[in-house]
Write a protein that holds these residues in place. Structure first.
Motif, PDB file in Angstrom:
ATOM      1  N   GLY A 174       0.854  -0.975  -0.127  1.00 27.67           N
ATOM      2  CA  GLY A 174       0.043   0.040   0.400  1.00 27.67           C
ATOM      3  C   GLY A 174       1.329   1.403   0.197  1.00 27.67           C
ATOM      4  N   ASP A 223      -1.058   5.020   0.292  1.00 27.00           N
ATOM      5  CA  ASP A 223      -2.855   4.330   1.419  1.00 27.00           C
ATOM      6  C   ASP A 223      -2.753   3.849   2.994  1.00 27.00           C
ATOM      7  OD1 ASP A 223      -4.784   3.160   1.819  1.00 27.00           O
ATOM      8  OD2 ASP A 223      -4.608   1.864  -0.174  1.00 27.00           O
ATOM      9  N   ASP A 279      -4.474   3.374   5.727  1.00 26.94           N
ATOM     10  CA  ASP A 279      -5.393   2.497   5.627  1.00 26.94           C
ATOM     11  C   ASP A 279      -4.818   0.865   5.090  1.00 26.94           C
ATOM     12  OD1 ASP A 279      -7.513   4.312   6.696  1.00 26.94           O
ATOM     13  OD2 ASP A 279      -8.209   4.377   5.069  1.00 26.94           O
ATOM     14  N   ASN A 301      -2.597  12.089   9.085  1.00 17.78           N
ATOM     15  CA  ASN A 301      -3.023  10.369   8.995  1.00 17.78           C
ATOM     16  C   ASN A 301      -4.003  10.542  10.297  1.00 17.78           C
ATOM     17  OD1 ASN A 301      -3.083  10.299   6.032  1.00 17.78           O
ATOM     18  ND2 ASN A 301      -1.048   9.983   6.394  1.00 17.78           N
ATOM     19  N   SER A 325      -7.376   8.339   9.785  1.00 16.68           N
ATOM     20  CA  SER A 325      -7.189   6.955   9.567  1.00 16.68           C
ATOM     21  C   SER A 325      -7.228   6.312  11.145  1.00 16.68           C
ATOM     22  CB  SER A 325      -6.114   6.573   8.911  1.00 16.68           C
ATOM     23  OG  SER A 325      -6.716   6.934   7.741  1.00 16.68           O
TER      24      SER A 325
END
Length: 105
Positions: free
Chosen positions: A21, A24, A26, A62, A65
């Motif tokens: 990822g 990304d 998450d 972030n 998240s």
């Protein structure tokens, strides 16, 4: 300390050493948590036995998240947690790293 398990440096690295990822957050959190779950299960524990987690983020934007991670992986009362903003992790593609302390039954 016989019933305590300390895991450090858990990141979005798959079982063959690849980064999961890139870009990304998450997906990276999910891979790090999968690694934690696998390691804890190997010693007779589990994610439900985590009582402390430290989150290292390369971008504090972030943080939302991290809140979502709590809700996905833990039940209330959530483990004690600390989130730290860092300038970099071991590999440039990594966005998050997790350390946990858990108990063994």
């Amino acid at each position: 300390m016989g019933n305590l398990i300390f895991l450090s440096g858990q990141a979005a690295i798959d079982q063959i050493g690849g980064v999961v990822g890139p870009g990304d957050i998450d997906a990276q959190i999910d891979q790090a948590m999968a690694n934690i779950e696998r390691a804890l299960n190997a010693v007779g524990s589990g994610v439900d036995r985590i009582f402390k987690i430290t989150v290292y983020l390369t971008d504090m934007n972030n943080f939302e998240s991290v809140i979502k991670m709590r809700e996905r992986y833990f039940d209330k009362p959530w483990p004690a947690d600390t989130t730290v903003g860092v300038s970099a992790l071991a590999l440039p593609e990594l966005m998050v790293e997790l350390d946990v302390i858990a108990t063994r039954p």
